[in-house]
Every structure is written in structure tokens, then in C-alpha cells.
Design an enzyme around this catalytic site. Structure first.
Site, PDB file in Angstrom:
ATOM      1  N   LYS A 344       0.835  -1.196   0.000  1.00 48.62           N
ATOM      2  CA  LYS A 344       0.000   0.000   0.000  1.00 48.62           C
ATOM      3  C   LYS A 344       0.870   1.246   0.000  1.00 48.62           C
ATOM      4  O   LYS A 344       1.756   1.400   0.855  1.00 48.62           O
ATOM      5  CB  LYS A 344      -0.927  -0.008   1.219  1.00 48.62           C
ATOM      6  CG  LYS A 344      -1.797  -1.260   1.313  1.00 48.62           C
ATOM      7  CD  LYS A 344      -2.551  -1.365   2.629  1.00 48.62           C
ATOM      8  CE  LYS A 344      -3.700  -0.402   2.713  1.00 48.62           C
ATOM      9  NZ  LYS A 344      -4.569  -0.694   3.892  1.00 48.62           N
ATOM     10  N   ASP A 379      -2.415  -5.798  11.374  1.00 44.97           N
ATOM     11  CA  ASP A 379      -1.125  -5.174  11.625  1.00 44.97           C
ATOM     12  C   ASP A 379      -0.463  -4.860  10.291  1.00 44.97           C
ATOM     13  O   ASP A 379      -0.733  -5.503   9.270  1.00 44.97           O
ATOM     14  CB  ASP A 379      -0.243  -6.115  12.439  1.00 44.97           C
ATOM     15  CG  ASP A 379       0.974  -5.420  13.019  1.00 44.97           C
ATOM     16  OD1 ASP A 379       1.021  -4.174  12.990  1.00 44.97           O
ATOM     17  OD2 ASP A 379       1.878  -6.122  13.494  1.00 44.97           O
TER      18      ASP A 379
END
Length: 603
Positions: A344, A379
């Protein structure tokens, strides 16, 4: 290995300074982890949560501290290549009898890579692969204890296991808990105990694993060539007495304890590699990277993850492509289909009406890193200056990065360098899952979706954007939130009723006719953009209608502000032993004789 006398004294001193910096870090890390037992005994749950948050920052603080020392004492930025190569050689010599050599090598890399340019990130200057073996490292205290129940009996052995953890708070009814534990274990084995082999023993990790309101006993039963892992959560009852809550025996259930969507454990470990090796023998589907991370050693987890990733690239030939699904307004997401993670990048310009900037998004992700994720938030691994092989990038993906995040991109003939990115475990987006699911699967997914939102709210997290595309479905069917650019603390939000319209024009207006502040939330509006599908709507209203009322959210806020810390169980409620029957409080001390019957056949 002895450091050669002809070695440059500056290089030797640099190596020693680096070891000193790491040793200080791990001493503080271990002291914080060791305090978890006192927090557990005292029921100081807020202290335990704060300890987990504080510990995350320890590593970066010591790295920065060491960098400043190297710059002040050795003018580190001006040293030539030969000095750094000798420093690495000397550093290896200092680690030959070290009990955390793999962590110390990662610490060296962290310091070096912040001092010098990435052009030096090669085998001559950093630890691309481990230089010191972690096999057979001696530990004091030992990594695990071994128990032999064939003579004393399994009940007395379990009492001895519990006693050896040295908890001073008494148990409410340990014998009753052990009966429940053995009954559940026997049912797990099909209703019959196996024939005992000569090598019948129970191995239990020396330190308990602490998180939230539980301490976990982690170990495995060995019987000849068979092995069964187990995890036993120990908790406080309403009177402050201890009890065994259940026993987890399925490998996948124990694996959920170490899920990427949960907070890190506090564990006092002299030799962390030995703990990871023991856990991998129990949980072969968990990588070393995952286990180091869940033990609070996130930098080591990142280091091993990156090595595994480089290895995967070498033995695969598919291309990085734009991730399937609805494009995000803030993040550009891409995948390597053969690798179970997503990458990302924060875009340079956000789409739509997003009113955040890059710094705010990074702060949101950091919030999630430090917050208790209660099994409902993924996470993330955060990386800088990651070099990818240029030939592995799909042209459409490369064009999209150039267009949407050019400041994050650096290119040369052979490499694509992403200056900053997040990496998360890949999940199936909930919106895609619901589109493809049969009705029964939809019902369960919508139930899970509502449960996820309620768990987050209880943990003081409001997701902000609750669209299905911002949630994913794990391989175990759990729904997890993973898009953090709009999350807020529950206590920072104002949950309001929609005012009643005073005129027909107000009622028909496309935009709200009433004032709306930045953190105002109107739960009644959620249904408009979530509940178009009839099955989804019917299921959501059946199980989670309360989410559409401001009252639900305000009551959660009241509990949070009152300091009430609710329970989160990483296993089903129906697995918990009944707490109805109680005997007199029982204190179990190490070395005490326990008079209990020996089961037939040592069981």
C-alpha cells in the site's frame, strides 16, 4: 572468533558501541516484558496495555541514540568503506557468545542504513543473511521445562506446571479447572486416551505469555512419535482469584492467538530464537517473521519477512499488479498474486472529499500499531526505500504509480524504488466476498462484520468509513478492518440523532440542512449505504440493529470514559470452562507436595 589485533581500533570501537546500543535496548525490552507478570498479578490491565505501547518505541529510540553516539565519537558519516567493513567483521566476533545474535545483527543493519545511503545496502556492509547461528544457544533460565506425568499422574503434573509459574495470587478452584481441562482434552482425542509410550512428557515454555487480561501457558504433549500443542489461558475472576479459562488444542486455534490482528505478547525471553523455534514446532504454518513480530520483536520480524520476500521473488516469475476490487481514495494498493500480502502506497493527491494529508494518514497507521487491535485490525509492516525488480512490474501498475504517487517513486534501469509503503497480510475484501457468497456465507459474514465493529467500538476505535470494501475476510472467516485513514478514537466522536425536519424542503434536501461538525456521526445513516442487498439487510437488522442507534455508541463511550476495560477472547465463548462451581481458594507453590489421585495408566 577473536578480533584480529591488526584491526583498525576505530572499527573495533564502533563495533563495541553498536553492541552496547543493542544490549541496552534488549535489557530495557526484557525488563518491560518481565514486568508483565506483576501487572497480571495486580490486575493492572491499563499498565499492561501501556507497557505494550511503550515497548514498541524502545527499538527506534536506541537506534537513534546509537547513531548519535557514532556521529559524535566517530564522525560516522565521514568514515570510509574499509572502516565499516572492519566494523562489521569485529561485530560478528563480539556476537559469537551472544544470546540474541540475530536481533543484534538486525540492530546493526538499522543503524547502518540510517547513517549511509541505500547504495551500501549489500552483503559487504550489512547482514543480508545471518552470520551467527542461533541453534543450540544455552538459556538461563531454560527455554522450556519438561514434565513426566507417567509416574505422578496427569492431574498432579498439571498442578506442578501451574505452580512452577510462581503466581502468588491464589486459584479459586484449580482442581475443578483441571477436571474440565482433562475432559476437554479427552473429547479432543476422540473420547479415549492414547496408549502411553516410553517418551511421554509435557514440555512447557518457561515464561508465560501475557496480553490483555490473560496469561497463557504454552506447551506441547509428546507421546512417542506424536505431539499435541496446547495453550491454557489463566485469568482473574470477579473476586480477583485465578482460574484456567479453557484449553486450546487445535493448531489453528492456537495460531489465532498469534494472529496479525492482535496485540503483541509480553514474554520474558533470554533466548528469543529458542522461543520462536519451539513455537514453530507447534505452529508450522506460522513463519518465523510472524512469531518474532507477535513476541514484540517487530524489527526482527520485518527483517525476516524481507528476506523471505526476496527469496520468493527469486523463485517466482509473476508480476506485481494493481489489487483487484474498488480503488481506494487514499491508498494505491498492489499485489504479487503468488505472495499472500498486499502493498500500500499513500497517494500524492487524495480523491473525493478526503480531508486528510500524508502525515495524518501515517499517524493513523501508527495509532493502529500502538493500539490493542482486539483481533479486528490488521497489523502493518512499514518500509522505506524498498527496491523491486523493474521487470516484475506490470506496466499498468507502473503507470498508475507515476500518475497517483510520483513522489513515492524512483526508477532506474533495473529497479523500481518505492520510498514508503505499508505491507499487510492479504485478505478477501468483504464486498467481493459478499458478492460471491451463498446466502449462508453472507449471513455469517454480516454477523462477523457487525461483531467486528462492536469489538472495535469497545476498544475505543470508530472505523470512520464502514463500507464493506474497507474490511477483509481471513482464512478462518473472521472479518477484519484494514483501511485506517478515517479511524478515530470513539471518545473523540459525537454520535448524534438526525434532527427532525421542520419543512418538506428540509426533508427532501440532498445535503443536510442542519450543522455538522467534523467529528459528528449519525448512525441512522449507516443503513443507507450498507444495506442494499436483501439478505445483508435482513441479517444486519436481526443481529446488529443497535449499531444504527446513537444510544449504542454513547453507551460504549460511557464505559470507555469510566475506565472499564471489557474482555476480548481469541476463542469462542462456548469453549470457556464453567465458572459456577467454586471451592476454597487454593494457593499453589513451587515445590509443594500435591495430594491428588493418580489416574489409571498415568492419566
Amino acid at each position: 572468533m577473536r578480533i584480529p589485533e591488526e584491526s583498525n581500533p576505530v572499527a573495533r570501537d564502533i563495533a563495541q558501541a553498536l553492541v552496547d546500543g543493542f544490549d541496552k535496548h534488549y535489557s530495557l525490552f526484557r525488563a518491560s516484558s518481565a514486568r508483565s507478570r506483576a501487572w497480571f498479578e495486580e490486575g493492572d490491565w491499563a499498565g499492561m496495555q501501556q507497557g505494550i505501547r511503550d515497548r514498541i518505541q524502545f527499538y527506534d529510540d536506541r537506534v537513534e541514540e546509537t547513531i548519535q553516539r557514532l556521529r559524535t565519537e566517530f564522525h560516522a558519516d565521514l568514515l570510509d568503506d574499509d572502516i565499516w567493513q572492519q566494523a562489521k567483521f569485529n561485530y560478528i566476533g563480539l556476537l559469537t557468545n551472544h544470546r540474541q545474535p540475530e536481533l543484534a545483527e538486525t540492530f546493526f543493519n538499522s543503524v547502518f542504513c540510517r547513517v549511509l545511503h541505500r547504495d551500501y545496502f549489500n552483503n559487504d556492509f550489512i547482514f543480508v543473511r545471518p552470520a551467527i547461528s542461533t541453534e543450540y544457544l544455552e538459556s538461563d533460565p531454560p527455554t522450556y521445562r519438561s514434565y513426566y506425568p507417567a509416574t505422578a499422574g496427569i492431574r498432579a503434573t498439571i498442578e506442578r506446571i501451574v505452580a512452577d509459574f510462581g503466581w502468588q495470587r491464589p486459584f479459586a478452584d484449580l482442581r475443578h479447572d483441571i477436571v474440565c481441562l482433562l475432559r476437554m482434552a479427552k473429547d479432543f482425542l476422540g473420547g479415549q486416551w492414547p496408549r502411553l509410550e516410553a517418551n511421554y512428557q509435557i514440555q512447557v515454555l518457561y515464561s508465560a505469555f501475557y496480553r490483555n487480561k490473560s496469561g497463557y501457558i504454552i506447551g506441547k504433549v509428546i507421546n512417542g512419535g506424536q505431539s499435541w500443542p496446547f495453550a491454557i489461558p489463566v485469568r482473574h475472576d470477579d473476586d480477583g482469584l485465578l482460574y484456567l479459562d479453557t484449553i486450546l488444542l487445535e493448531v489453528w486455534r492456537i495460531g489465532i492467538l498469534f494472529s496479525f490482528s492482535r496485540a503483541y505478547f509480553l514474554v520474558d525471553m533470554a533466548v528469543p530464537s529458542a522461543y520462536v523455534r519451539f513455537l514453530r514446532s507447534m505452529l508450522p504454518m506460522k513463519s518465523s517473521a510472524e512469531l518474532y513480530t507477535m513476541l514484540g520483536l517487530g524489527k526482527q520480524g520485518k527483517n525476516i519477512f524481507y528476506r523471505d520476500f526476496m527469496h520468493h521473488l527469486q523463485y517466482s516469475d509473476d508480476h506485481f499488479v494493481v489489487a483487484p476490487g474498488i480503488r481506494g481514495l487514499v491508498m494505491l494498493v498492489f499485489v504479487l498474486p503468488s505472495f499472500p500480502y498486499v502493498f500500500k502506497i499513500i497517494k500524492d493527491v487524495f480523491g473525493g472529499t478526503k480531508e486528510v494529508d500524508r502525515a495524518t494518514v501515517k499517524q493513523k497507521y501508527l495509532l493502529v500499531k500502538h493500539h490493542d487491535r482486539v483481533g479486528r485490525m490488521a497489523d502493518t509492516l512499514e518500509f522505506s526505500n524498498v527496491a523491486f525488480p523493474r521487470g516484475r512490474f506490470d506496466q499498468a501498475l507502473l503507470d498508475e504509480i507515476r500518475r497517483l504517487a510520483p513522489s513515492m517513486l524512483e526508477e532506474d534501469d533495473d529497479q523500481i524504488i518505492i520510498k514508503h509503503l505499508y505491507i499487510e497480510r492479504r485478505m478477501k475484501p468483504l464486498n467481493i466476498y459478499l458478492d460471491e457468497a451463498a446466502d449462508e456465507q453472507k449471513i455469517e459474514a454480516v454477523r462477523e462484520y457487525g461483531n467486528a465493529i462492536k469489538d472495535l467500538a469497545t476498544a475505543n476505535i470508530f472505523p470512520g468509513d464502514m463500507l464493506f470494501k474497507n474490511f477483509g475476510v481471513t482464512r478462518y472467516g473472521r472479518v477484519v478492518f484494514y483501511d485506517y485513514d478515517e479511524i478515530e478514537y470513539m471518545t473523540d466522536c459525537c454520535f448524534r440523532d438526525i434532527p427532525e425536519a421542520q419543512t418538506p424542503e428540509q426533508e427532501m434536501a440532498a445535503e443536510p440542512w442542519y450543522p455538522v461538525a467534523r467529528n459528528d456521526v449519525f448512525p441512522e445513516e449507516f443503513g443507507r449505504f450498507l444495506l442494499g442487498d436483501p439478505v445483508v439487510r435482513r441479517t444486519f437488522l436481526h443481529y446488529h440493529r443497535d449499531l444504527l442507534t446513537p444510544q449504542f455508541w454513547r453507551e460504549k463511550q460511557d464505559r470507555i470514559r469510566a475506565g472499564i476495560l471489557d474482555d476480548f477472547f481469541p476463542y469462542p465463548e462456548e469453549m470457556r470452562f464453567s465458572r459456577q462451581r467454586r471451592r476454597r481458594p487454593m494457593t499453589v507453590s513451587p515445590g509443594a507436595e500435591v495430594a491428588v489421585p493418580v489416574l489409571e495408566g498415568g492419566k
